[in-house]
Write a protein that holds these residues in place. Structure first.
Motif, PDB file in Angstrom:
ATOM      1  N   UNK A 110       0.827  -1.204   0.000  1.00 11.66           N
ATOM      2  CA  UNK A 110       0.000   0.000   0.000  1.00 11.66           C
ATOM      3  C   UNK A 110       0.866   1.261   0.000  1.00 11.66           C
ATOM      4  N   UNK A 111       1.922   1.254   0.774  1.00  7.31           N
ATOM      5  CA  UNK A 111       2.808   2.419   0.826  1.00  7.31           C
ATOM      6  C   UNK A 111       3.488   2.650  -0.519  1.00  7.31           C
ATOM      7  N   UNK A 112       3.798   1.572  -1.201  1.00  8.84           N
ATOM      8  CA  UNK A 112       4.453   1.684  -2.510  1.00  8.84           C
ATOM      9  C   UNK A 112       3.470   2.007  -3.626  1.00  8.84           C
ATOM     10  N   UNK A 113       2.160   1.943  -3.327  1.00  3.29           N
ATOM     11  CA  UNK A 113       1.152   2.118  -4.358  1.00  3.29           C
ATOM     12  C   UNK A 113       0.716   3.547  -4.583  1.00  3.29           C
ATOM     13  N   UNK A 114       1.318   4.491  -3.860  1.00 12.18           N
ATOM     14  CA  UNK A 114       0.939   5.881  -4.045  1.00 12.18           C
ATOM     15  C   UNK A 114       1.519   6.447  -5.331  1.00 12.18           C
ATOM     16  N   UNK A 115       0.719   7.271  -6.004  1.00 15.94           N
ATOM     17  CA  UNK A 115       1.224   8.016  -7.142  1.00 15.94           C
ATOM     18  C   UNK A 115       1.921   9.271  -6.627  1.00 15.94           C
ATOM     19  N   UNK A 116       2.891   9.791  -7.388  1.00 21.49           N
ATOM     20  CA  UNK A 116       3.559  11.034  -6.961  1.00 21.49           C
ATOM     21  C   UNK A 116       2.544  12.155  -6.768  1.00 21.49           C
ATOM     22  N   UNK A 117       2.785  12.977  -5.757  1.00 20.17           N
ATOM     23  CA  UNK A 117       1.936  14.131  -5.462  1.00 20.17           C
ATOM     24  C   UNK A 117       0.481  13.740  -5.226  1.00 20.17           C
ATOM     25  N   UNK A 118       0.284  12.639  -4.526  1.00 20.67           N
ATOM     26  CA  UNK A 118      -1.086  12.229  -4.209  1.00 20.67           C
ATOM     27  C   UNK A 118      -1.629  13.076  -3.065  1.00 20.67           C
ATOM     28  N   UNK A 119      -2.880  12.844  -2.709  1.00 23.48           N
ATOM     29  CA  UNK A 119      -3.545  13.662  -1.696  1.00 23.48           C
ATOM     30  C   UNK A 119      -3.642  12.957  -0.346  1.00 23.48           C
ATOM     31  N   UNK A 120      -2.838  11.931  -0.142  1.00 25.75           N
ATOM     32  CA  UNK A 120      -2.894  11.153   1.091  1.00 25.75           C
ATOM     33  C   UNK A 120      -1.525  11.163   1.768  1.00 25.75           C
ATOM     34  N   UNK A 121      -1.530  11.425   3.075  1.00 26.07           N
ATOM     35  CA  UNK A 121      -0.316  11.307   3.879  1.00 26.07           C
ATOM     36  C   UNK A 121      -0.540  10.212   4.908  1.00 26.07           C
ATOM     37  N   UNK A 122       0.428   9.338   5.047  1.00 20.52           N
ATOM     38  CA  UNK A 122       0.338   8.249   6.020  1.00 20.52           C
ATOM     39  C   UNK A 122       1.259   8.564   7.190  1.00 20.52           C
ATOM     40  N   UNK A 123       0.692   8.541   8.382  1.00 27.56           N
ATOM     41  CA  UNK A 123       1.475   8.781   9.597  1.00 27.56           C
ATOM     42  C   UNK A 123       1.442   7.519  10.439  1.00 27.56           C
ATOM     43  N   UNK A 124       2.600   7.004  10.735  1.00 27.62           N
ATOM     44  CA  UNK A 124       2.703   5.891  11.670  1.00 27.62           C
ATOM     45  C   UNK A 124       3.167   6.417  13.013  1.00 27.62           C
ATOM     46  N   UNK A 125       2.762   5.795  14.084  1.00 23.37           N
ATOM     47  CA  UNK A 125       3.195   6.209  15.422  1.00 23.37           C
ATOM     48  C   UNK A 125       3.645   4.983  16.204  1.00 23.37           C
ATOM     49  N   UNK A 126       4.730   5.141  16.927  1.00 22.52           N
ATOM     50  CA  UNK A 126       5.236   4.026  17.717  1.00 22.52           C
ATOM     51  C   UNK A 126       5.945   4.521  18.968  1.00 22.52           C
ATOM     52  N   UNK A 127       5.844   3.718  20.004  1.00 24.67           N
ATOM     53  CA  UNK A 127       6.597   3.988  21.228  1.00 24.67           C
ATOM     54  C   UNK A 127       7.918   3.214  21.225  1.00 24.67           C
ATOM     55  N   UNK A 128       8.106   2.367  20.204  1.00 25.96           N
ATOM     56  CA  UNK A 128       9.274   1.480  20.154  1.00 25.96           C
ATOM     57  C   UNK A 128       9.832   1.454  18.733  1.00 25.96           C
ATOM     58  N   UNK A 129      10.569   2.471  18.379  1.00 26.17           N
ATOM     59  CA  UNK A 129      11.088   2.607  17.020  1.00 26.17           C
ATOM     60  C   UNK A 129      11.951   1.421  16.609  1.00 26.17           C
ATOM     61  N   UNK A 130      12.731   0.897  17.543  1.00 26.60           N
ATOM     62  CA  UNK A 130      13.640  -0.207  17.207  1.00 26.60           C
ATOM     63  C   UNK A 130      12.920  -1.525  16.939  1.00 26.60           C
TER      64      UNK A 130
END
Length: 242
Positions: free
Chosen positions: A129-149
Motif C-alpha cells: 500500500x505504501x508503494x502504491x501511491x502516485x507522486x503528489x497524491x492527496x494522502x499522507x500516512x502517519x505511523x506512530x510508535x513507542x518502540x522505534x527499534x
C-alpha cells in the motif's frame, strides 16, 4: 496544543504543507520537480501528543482522517487484517485530502526476523500500500510508535516512512505551557501555584498532566468545593504516583 512548538513546526513542513498543495494544477512541488514525503513516522513515549497532533493537522487542512489502532486490527482470521489495511488505503485515496494515522505501527509491522508467517504477510500488505501511491497524491500516512527499534526496517526506508519525527517528554517550560492550556477553564483557589505543579512533575507527559487535573477537579467536586485547591492538586499528584 502546549509544549510542542518545534514539533508542530516540523509536522507542518512534512504533513500540512503537502496536503495544502494537493491541487495538481497549481502544486508548487510539481513546479519545482520534487515529490513531498508521503509517509511520516512519529516516535516517542506514550502520552506525548502524537495522536492529538495528527488530529489537529487533519482539522487544519480539512482532511479526512482514518485512525487505525494497530493491535485492534490484528485478526486471528487469516487474511482479514490485510483486507482491512487494503480497504483503509482504498477509501483514503478517494478523498480530496486524507491522513491515515496508524497508531502502534510496530504491532502491524514488527521486525520480520522474529515474526510468524501471518505477520510477515501483514507487513507485506502494508508495504504494498505504501508503494502504491502516485507522486503528489492527496494522502499522507502517519505511523506512530513507542518502540522505534521494533519496527521492521523495510517500513522506514526512503519512499515509505521517509521522515521520522521524535516526540519527547516536555521540559518544565513546556509542562507549564501544557498546564496553562488544559486548565484555562478550571477555577482554582488563590493558594494554587501552577508553577510549583510544573516543577514537581519532571518526566511527566501531557497526558499525565491532564489526568492529574481531571483527578483534582473530581476531588474538589467530591468534597463539595467550588474551587480546586492546592490540597486537591497535591492529592491528585500523589494518587497519580501510587
Amino acid at each position: 496544543m502546549g509544549g510542542l512548538t518545534d514539533t508542530i513546526e516540523e509536522v507542518k513542513d512534512v504533513v500540512e504543507i503537502p496536503l495544502r498543495e494537493s491541487d495538481k494544477e497549481t502544486n508548487r512541488f510539481n513546479k519545482h520537480g520534487v515529490e513531498p514525503d508521503t509517509g511520516i513516522l512519529f516516535h516517542g513515549p506514550p502520552g506525548t501528543g502524537k495522536t492529538l497532533l495528527a488530529k489537529a493537522v487533519a482539522k487544519e487542512t480539512g482532511s479526512s482522517i482514518y485512525l487505525v489502532n494497530g493491535p485492534e486490527i490484528i485478526s486471528k482470521w487469516y487474511g482479514e487484517t490485510e483486507d482491512i489495511i487494503r480497504e483503509i488505503f482504498s477509501n483514503a485515496k478517494k478523498k480530496k485530502r486524507a491522513i491515515i494515522f496508524i497508531d502502534e505501527v510496530d504491532s502491524i509491522a514488527p521486525d520480520r526476523g522474529d515474526t510468524k508467517q501471518f505477520q510477515r504477510k501483514i507487513v507485506a500488505q502494508l508495504l504494498t500500500e505504501l508503494d502504491g501511491f502516485e507522486p503528489l497524491n492527496d494522502v499522507v500516512v502517519i505511523g506512530a510508535t513507542n518502540a522505534l527499534n521494533e519496527v521492521d526496517s523495510a517500513i522506514i526506508r526512503p519512499g515509505r516512512f521517509d521522515r521520522k519525527i521524535k516526540f519527547s517528554k516536555p521540559t518544565q517550560t513546556e509542562r507549564m505551557e501544557i498546564i496553562e492550556k488544559i486548565t484555562k477553564d478550571v477555577d482554582f483557589g488563590e493558594s494554587v501555584d501552577l508553577q510549583l505543579f510544573a516543577e514537581s512533575t519532571d518526566g511527566w507527559t501531557g497526558a499525565d498532566l491532564s489526568g492529574v487535573i481531571s483527578r483534582a477537579v473530581t476531588i474538589s467536586i467530591r468534597r463539595e468545593g467550588d474551587l480546586v485547591t492546592q490540597d486537591d492538586l497535591f492529592r491528585a499528584i500523589k494518587g497519580a504516583g501510587e
